[in-house]
Design a protein around this motif. Structure first.
Motif, PDB file in Angstrom:
ATOM      1  N   VAL A  31      -2.594  19.501  -3.082  1.00 53.73           N
ATOM      2  CA  VAL A  31      -1.283  19.355  -3.715  1.00 53.73           C
ATOM      3  C   VAL A  31      -1.462  18.583  -5.024  1.00 53.73           C
ATOM      4  O   VAL A  31      -2.405  17.815  -5.172  1.00 53.73           O
ATOM      5  N   PRO A  32      -0.569  18.787  -5.996  1.00 53.78           N
ATOM      6  CA  PRO A  32      -0.690  18.049  -7.257  1.00 53.78           C
ATOM      7  C   PRO A  32      -0.323  16.583  -7.063  1.00 53.78           C
ATOM      8  O   PRO A  32       0.362  16.206  -6.123  1.00 53.78           O
ATOM      9  N   GLY A  33      -0.789  15.767  -7.984  1.00 52.53           N
ATOM     10  CA  GLY A  33      -0.385  14.374  -7.979  1.00 52.53           C
ATOM     11  C   GLY A  33      -1.197  13.496  -7.050  1.00 52.53           C
ATOM     12  O   GLY A  33      -2.321  13.825  -6.666  1.00 52.53           O
ATOM     13  N   LEU A  34      -0.614  12.357  -6.692  1.00 52.60           N
ATOM     14  CA  LEU A  34      -1.299  11.370  -5.860  1.00 52.60           C
ATOM     15  C   LEU A  34      -1.263  11.749  -4.383  1.00 52.60           C
ATOM     16  O   LEU A  34      -0.276  12.298  -3.895  1.00 52.60           O
ATOM     17  N   ARG A  35      -2.338  11.422  -3.697  1.00 50.45           N
ATOM     18  CA  ARG A  35      -2.358  11.552  -2.244  1.00 50.45           C
ATOM     19  C   ARG A  35      -1.644  10.358  -1.623  1.00 50.45           C
ATOM     20  O   ARG A  35      -1.483   9.301  -2.246  1.00 50.45           O
ATOM     21  N   ARG A  36      -1.230  10.513  -0.367  1.00 50.71           N
ATOM     22  CA  ARG A  36      -0.574   9.401   0.332  1.00 50.71           C
ATOM     23  C   ARG A  36      -1.492   8.189   0.416  1.00 50.71           C
ATOM     24  O   ARG A  36      -1.053   7.047   0.261  1.00 50.71           O
ATOM     25  N   GLU A  37      -2.784   8.439   0.643  1.00 50.67           N
ATOM     26  CA  GLU A  37      -3.740   7.347   0.754  1.00 50.67           C
ATOM     27  C   GLU A  37      -3.826   6.553  -0.552  1.00 50.67           C
ATOM     28  O   GLU A  37      -3.982   5.330  -0.540  1.00 50.67           O
ATOM     29  N   GLU A  38      -3.698   7.261  -1.673  1.00 48.42           N
ATOM     30  CA  GLU A  38      -3.788   6.595  -2.973  1.00 48.42           C
ATOM     31  C   GLU A  38      -2.545   5.752  -3.254  1.00 48.42           C
ATOM     32  O   GLU A  38      -2.638   4.656  -3.801  1.00 48.42           O
ATOM     33  N   VAL A  39      -1.388   6.281  -2.870  1.00 52.85           N
ATOM     34  CA  VAL A  39      -0.161   5.491  -3.041  1.00 52.85           C
ATOM     35  C   VAL A  39      -0.233   4.223  -2.200  1.00 52.85           C
ATOM     36  O   VAL A  39       0.100   3.124  -2.662  1.00 52.85           O
ATOM     37  N   ALA A  40      -0.695   4.372  -0.952  1.00 50.29           N
ATOM     38  CA  ALA A  40      -0.810   3.204  -0.071  1.00 50.29           C
ATOM     39  C   ALA A  40      -1.761   2.165  -0.663  1.00 50.29           C
ATOM     40  O   ALA A  40      -1.458   0.965  -0.678  1.00 50.29           O
ATOM     41  N   GLN A  41      -2.887   2.622  -1.169  1.00 51.94           N
ATOM     42  CA  GLN A  41      -3.862   1.705  -1.765  1.00 51.94           C
ATOM     43  C   GLN A  41      -3.267   0.953  -2.948  1.00 51.94           C
ATOM     44  O   GLN A  41      -3.384  -0.280  -3.055  1.00 51.94           O
ATOM     45  N   LEU A  42      -2.621   1.676  -3.835  1.00 54.53           N
ATOM     46  CA  LEU A  42      -2.066   1.057  -5.034  1.00 54.53           C
ATOM     47  C   LEU A  42      -0.884   0.135  -4.724  1.00 54.53           C
ATOM     48  O   LEU A  42      -0.643  -0.839  -5.435  1.00 54.53           O
ATOM     49  N   ALA A  43      -0.151   0.451  -3.648  1.00 54.70           N
ATOM     50  CA  ALA A  43       1.003  -0.372  -3.281  1.00 54.70           C
ATOM     51  C   ALA A  43       0.622  -1.561  -2.399  1.00 54.70           C
ATOM     52  O   ALA A  43       1.452  -2.429  -2.150  1.00 54.70           O
ATOM     53  N   GLY A  44      -0.622  -1.560  -1.924  1.00 55.77           N
ATOM     54  CA  GLY A  44      -1.072  -2.677  -1.109  1.00 55.77           C
ATOM     55  C   GLY A  44      -0.591  -2.643   0.327  1.00 55.77           C
ATOM     56  O   GLY A  44      -0.375  -3.693   0.945  1.00 55.77           O
ATOM     57  N   VAL A  45      -0.401  -1.428   0.876  1.00 55.34           N
ATOM     58  CA  VAL A  45      -0.011  -1.293   2.283  1.00 55.34           C
ATOM     59  C   VAL A  45      -1.020  -0.381   2.972  1.00 55.34           C
ATOM     60  O   VAL A  45      -1.801   0.333   2.317  1.00 55.34           O
ATOM     61  N   SER A  46      -1.007  -0.391   4.298  1.00 52.68           N
ATOM     62  CA  SER A  46      -1.939   0.467   5.028  1.00 52.68           C
ATOM     63  C   SER A  46      -1.524   1.921   4.899  1.00 52.68           C
ATOM     64  O   SER A  46      -0.343   2.236   4.706  1.00 52.68           O
ATOM     65  N   VAL A  47      -2.494   2.799   5.042  1.00 53.12           N
ATOM     66  CA  VAL A  47      -2.209   4.229   4.971  1.00 53.12           C
ATOM     67  C   VAL A  47      -1.255   4.633   6.085  1.00 53.12           C
ATOM     68  O   VAL A  47      -0.305   5.388   5.870  1.00 53.12           O
ATOM     69  N   LEU A  66       9.048  -1.674  -0.919  1.00 57.87           N
ATOM     70  CA  LEU A  66       9.730  -0.639  -1.696  1.00 57.87           C
ATOM     71  C   LEU A  66       9.545  -0.867  -3.193  1.00 57.87           C
ATOM     72  O   LEU A  66       9.377   0.086  -3.956  1.00 57.87           O
ATOM     73  N   ASP A  67       9.562  -2.123  -3.607  1.00 59.99           N
ATOM     74  CA  ASP A  67       9.341  -2.419  -5.025  1.00 59.99           C
ATOM     75  C   ASP A  67       7.929  -2.027  -5.451  1.00 59.99           C
ATOM     76  O   ASP A  67       7.722  -1.507  -6.558  1.00 59.99           O
ATOM     77  N   ALA A  68       6.958  -2.266  -4.589  1.00 59.15           N
ATOM     78  CA  ALA A  68       5.574  -1.911  -4.906  1.00 59.15           C
ATOM     79  C   ALA A  68       5.415  -0.395  -5.011  1.00 59.15           C
ATOM     80  O   ALA A  68       4.745   0.119  -5.913  1.00 59.15           O
TER      81      ALA A  68
END
Length: 280
Positions: A31-47, A66-68
């Motif tokens: 899929v285009p864009g960020l993977r869920r794992e990448e969003v979790a990493q950048l937001a500082g939460v677990s996958v 939510l802010d992250a």
């Protein structure tokens, strides 16, 4: 509306390229864009935590999380507010499927006092609740069945709408963005859910736009209308909150002083008044 949170997050992940946030873009992506794992990493939460959130299983999610996520997905202010609303929907039992009551007499008096500008009152479902004489001259609300006095229904289901609005695609996109925003804040509004269902069933354009998950305020701008009698009308418009009823807003269409629209609107008002006098 079920699935709104997950759909929204997926749509916003899809519009961000990995390299925009400092991540390598190598490898095939389904899929285009960020993977869920990448969003979790950048937001500082677990996958796992982020996946549960996208699946709608995170009702106690904090503002900080939510802010992250909003920061990672580069949400604007309106999208950020919408994210909070759909992540933690407020349940209100017994919401009616019928339009809200008509506006207060004082608001109607205010409308009637605006004798040079079309003005009307909308609720959050885009039902037109009240209007003045010039708004009726432009939009013919008196001759429209109460159920059809809804801007979104008119834009998507009236065959004449594409000719009435020269920038129909922009108007349609605004309608969907507004309804998406309101759906986030009125999760249990059966009338709004019914409207979205009807438009989704009857309009392919609505289904396509709704699937893109746009969210935006439509507080001001310019709208052009091809009126069958007056010709092309160009209206700067403003949307004003009505104190005491947060679900109603006042829309005022004000033509530029000295413009052709101002002249045509004056002639239209005189013509409709004369026709009304003849019928009386």
């Amino acid at each position: 509306m079920d699935g709104d949170l997950g759909d929204f997050l997926r749509s916003r992940r899809a519009r961000i390229r990995p390299e925009e946030v400092g991540l390598p873009s190598y490898g095939r992506r389904r899929v285009p864009g960020l993977r869920r794992e990448e969003v979790a990493q950048l937001a500082g939460v677990s996958v796992d935590y982020y996946i549960r959130l996208e699946q709608g299983r995170g009702p106690s999610v904090s503002d900080a999380v939510l802010d992250a996520i909003a920061r990672v997905l580069r949400l604007d202010e309106t999208e950020h507010v919408y994210l909070r609303a759909v992540a933690r929907p407020r349940r209100q039992q017994g919401r009616s499927a019928t339009p809200a009551p008509r506006v207060r007499p004082g608001v109607q008096a205010l409308l009637d006092g605006m004798d040079r500008t079309p003005a009307f009152v909308l609720n959050h479902r885009m039902d037109v609740l009240a209007w003045n004489a010039l708004a009726d001259a432009v939009f013919q609300y008196e001759e429209t069945a109460p159920r059809d006095r809804n801007i979104a229904r008119q834009v998507f289901l009236d065959p004449a709408a594409s000719g009435y609005y020269p920038e129909w695609h922009a108007v349609a996109a605004q309608c969907v963005a507004h309804l998406r925003l309101q759906a986030g804040h009125h999760a249990d509004d059966h009338g709004l859910t019914s409207l979205v269902g009807e438009l989704s069933l009857k309009s392919e354009d609505f289904r396509r736009l709704w699937a893109d998950h746009p969210v935006a305020e439509c507080a001001y701008g310019v709208k052009r209308i091809q009126h069958p009698v007056a010709g092309l009308l160009t209206f700067p418009y403003e949307t004003l909150a009505i104190t005491g009823d947060p679900e109603q807003t006042l829309l005022v269409y004000t033509p530029e002083p000295g413009s052709e629209t101002e002249e045509r609107l004056a002639l239209l008002g005189s013509w409709t008044s004369a026709v009304a006098a003849e019928r009386a």
